[in-house]
Every structure is written in C-alpha cells, then in structure tokens.
Design an enzyme around this catalytic site. Structure first.
Site: not given
Ligand SMILES: *Cc1c(COP(=O)(O)O)cnc(C)c1O
Length: 425
Positions: A130, A211, A236-237, A385
C-alpha cells in the site's frame, strides 16, 4: 443443482441457516438493498459502535473537562484500555498495545524510532505494498540522512499478484536493519508468513515490523509469541470503528523504554504526565508511542465495535467464517465466471479476508456492480476486490454478488460506463 451448476441458491441459504455468527448482522446498518462487499475498505456501522459514540458525546455534554477523569470509561486512560481489549486480537500483552494516531503516523512513529542504520542500513519492503507505507518509510529514511533509493530494498513480485516468501528471505542479509511488510497485501489478499519472516529478520540481526491493516479483526495474530518487534493497523476496515477511526500499534515489551521518535505528552508515563515537567518521561509500555491527546470521538466507536468481536467468540471464529465465505466465493467464480481469474492464493495459510477477481474490464465492471447496489472496490489495473466481512455478510450475499457479475458479463453491461482515466479511483 441449478442448471449446469453444482452450487445453488438453496445451498447458500442452508449455509446461512447453520452459520453460528449469522445473528451479528442484525446489529449492523447495512445500506438499504445493498450487497456491501467492501468491509475491508470501510466497515459498516454497528449499533454497538453508535451507542459507544453517543455515550462519549453525552458524557462530554454532561461532564465537560471532568470527562477525562469522571467519564465511564474515563478518557485519560481510554487509549490504554482499548489497547487491553485489542491485545487478544493480535496476540500480545495489554501493555504492548495502544490506540493512537492514524496508521500512517504510526508507521512514521515506529519506523522512525526503530530504524537504526548501525543495525543495518537497508529496510526490506515489497513492490505490492500500500503506497502510504512506502511514503512514510522513505520520509523516515531521509530524516535519518539516508537516500531512500539506496536504502529501500524492494522485493519484487514474480506474477504481479503475490510475493514469494523465499524472495523475502533472500532479500534479508547482514545489511538489513529492518523488515517492514504487510500481513495481507491490499490488492491480491495474499497473507504473509509472519513467523518465518520474523525469524529470518532476527537471524540477520534485523527488526521485523508489520502493517496489519488488512488482517486485524479478521485473522488472529500471535505477535508476542512470534516475537514481532512492532506493528501498526487501522480500525476502520474489518473492525468497523468508522471512517478515520483512531489506529492501533503494538511494540514488543523488549523495546519498552526506547525513546519514541515522535515524542509527545500523551506518551508520557500517566503517573507523571500532569507534573508538566519539560523533560519527557516515556511510559514503560506501547503507550509511549501515543503523541498528542487521544481523539475520544474517533476512539469511542471502536469500544463498541469490539463487543462484536467478543460476542462472536473472538477473532478465531470470525476467521473461520471468513475462510468459508471466501472459499465459497472462489468456488462460485470458478464455476460461473470462466472469463475471470482469482488472483488470491487458494491456500488458507496464504489468504486474507478478501478475494481479488481479475478481468481486463475490472474498472467498468466495478461501476456496473455499484449501479446494481453491489459495493466493491476497483484496484488498478484489473482487480475487482470483494470482501465478504464475516461480521455481517452471509453466503446468500456472496451467491448474489456472483449472479450480478454473471449478468453484467452476459449483457456486456459494463460497456455503458466510461473507461477509466488517470486520477480516478
Ligand atoms: C488502509 C491502509 C492504510 C491506511 O492508512 P491511514 O493512515 O489510515 O490512511 C495503511 N496501510 C495499509 C496497508 C492499509 O491497508
């Protein structure tokens, strides 16, 4: 049987009827008439999360500043208390987990703290990460006086979907000071072998960070037992704590006492925080990695959302259902959508909570799905997805999603939509 197919709608309904978690769904607000297959982007609101938020607002109304001490639960230790509730989800002790900041800020906070070029200049990441993770790590390398193009060692994908564990292990040598990888790749849904990678990092004298954004709340972890050094994630996921909810972090107890790179008063030892000394006295726990005042209104929904996990019987039960749902989805794609490919590993040990359905027209297909009330994500270049969240999605929902896809493909319905232009999500 249903025509030429082995799997029928009544099979899906039978599976829903015997699903021990099917009642949880009634606690969620599912947008009217929608099939919500996007719980790995933004999980839905539950009545539990809403009640916890209402309670925080009410106590603010009634108590004002006294809420920090007199609210129930008190706001001063809210982050630590949520850390304690989250600890079993990630397999850690209560002191090793806290909520704070956003995921990206937590990457800055922990990579910034634990990266030490003297341990090894290179940080191992992968080419399918990501993007925000790379942005933050590159920034931290720059602030340590390193050239990110030199110091970042990017493990490439062989197939554009997944990363071979063997290739990660090959990338780890004595020049590596840190390995930072996701638990689950956000696009293909590949689940990494956290234990093997952590052991290899430690054998090379490097630290291992992860992560967990795409696994927390849907896959159990054993961070302490495995000896992972640090981890970050969002809520939030799959944890359904709301848009931009406060994030989480874990720091192994062997690192307690390390001075945080992003020091702030909220990471101070709680016992001396209000002595207001100008020298910082970090908490002897993961709590040290908080920065500023906890945003109570973005933390409260998580408090309610965690009731759902506990009532499900823990994250292990959610994982079990999640695997059944994604198995079912993969079987249906194989059976009914021969023009699509499944880009997600089929092996349970290598699969996260979502399934990547690949098609050259994935972008326009995702628009056609949304038009029909099937909420999915498109991810470049060719992925639809689909995330059947085990807390509120059932087998019939999965069945109907695939039926919609079949009809869209049969009618070339996606041709009614514009092709994607750059800069469109
Ligand atoms: C959703 C996600 C994020 C989101 O980061 P925010 O700081 O909450 O915007 C970061 N890393 C991964 C791998 C994600 O899937």
């Amino acid at each position: 049987m249903d025509g030429d197919h082995d799997i029928s709608l009544s099979d899906a309904r039978e599976r829903d009827a015997s699903d021990p978690l099917s009642d949880l769904r009634d606690r969620f607000s599912i947008p009217d008439g929608e099939l919500y297959m996007d719980g790995n982007s933004l999980g839905l609101l539950s009545e539990d999360a809403e009640a916890a938020l209402d309670r925080a607002v009410e106590q603010w109304r009634e108590l004002g500043i006294r809420g920090w001490t007199d609210a129930d639960p008190d706001w001063f230790t809210y982050g630590e208390r949520l850390g304690e509730r989250l600890a079993p989800l990630v397999g850690a002790t209560a002191e090793e987990v806290v909520v704070a900041n956003s995921t990206t800020v937590n990457i800055h906070a922990l990579v910034g703290t634990f990266y030490d070029p003297d341990r090894g200049e290179k940080i191992v990441v992968d080419s399918l990460d990501f993007p925000t993770d790379h942005y933050a790590i590159r920034a931290q390398l720059r602030s340590h006086g390193m050239d990110p193009d030199e110091a970042l060692r990017v493990v490439e994908s062989r197939d554009g979907r997944t990363i071979e564990t063997e290739d990660v292990l090959d990338a780890i040598d004595e020049n590596v000071g840190m390995v930072f990888l996701p638990s689950v790749l956000y696009r293909s849904g590949q689940l990494f072998d956290i234990e093997t990678i952590t052991d290899a990092a430690h054998d090379a004298g490097a630290l291992a960070g992860f992560d967990l954004a795409h696994s927390v709340g849907v896959i159990p972890h054993s961070l302490s037992a495995v000896g992972v050094d640090f981890a970050v994630w969002c809520h939030y996921k799959y944890l359904n704590a709301g848009p931009g909810a406060i994030a989480g972090l874990y720091v192994n107890e062997r690192h307690f006492g390390t001075t945080p790179a992003l020091a702030g008063w909220w990471g101070n030892d709680k016992a001396t925080q209000f002595d207001m000394e100008l020298t910082y006295d970090p908490a002897h726990s993961a709590g040290a990695f908080q920065v500023g005042t906890i945003p109570i209104l973005s933390a409260a929904p998580l408090d309610g959302a965690l009731d759902i996990v506990e009532d499900a019987g823990g994250v292990g039960a959610l994982r079990e259902k999640s695997l059944e749902l994604t198995d079912f989805l993969i079987e249906l794609v194989d059976e009914r959508l021969p023009e699509c490919e499944v880009g997600t590993p089929r092996d349970h040990d290598a699969r996260g909570g979502h399934v990547a359905v690949e098609h050259d027209e994935a972008y326009r297909i995702s628009l056609a799905l949304k038009e029909r009330g099937v909420i999915v994500d498109y991810r470049v270049p060719n992925v639809v997805r689909i995330a059947p969240s085990p807390a509120y999605i059932g087998f019939e929902d999965v069945y109907r999603t695939v039926e919609h896809l079949r009809e869209i493909l049969d009618g070339s319905e996606y041709e009614e939509f514009e092709r994607r232009s750059a800069g469109v999500t």
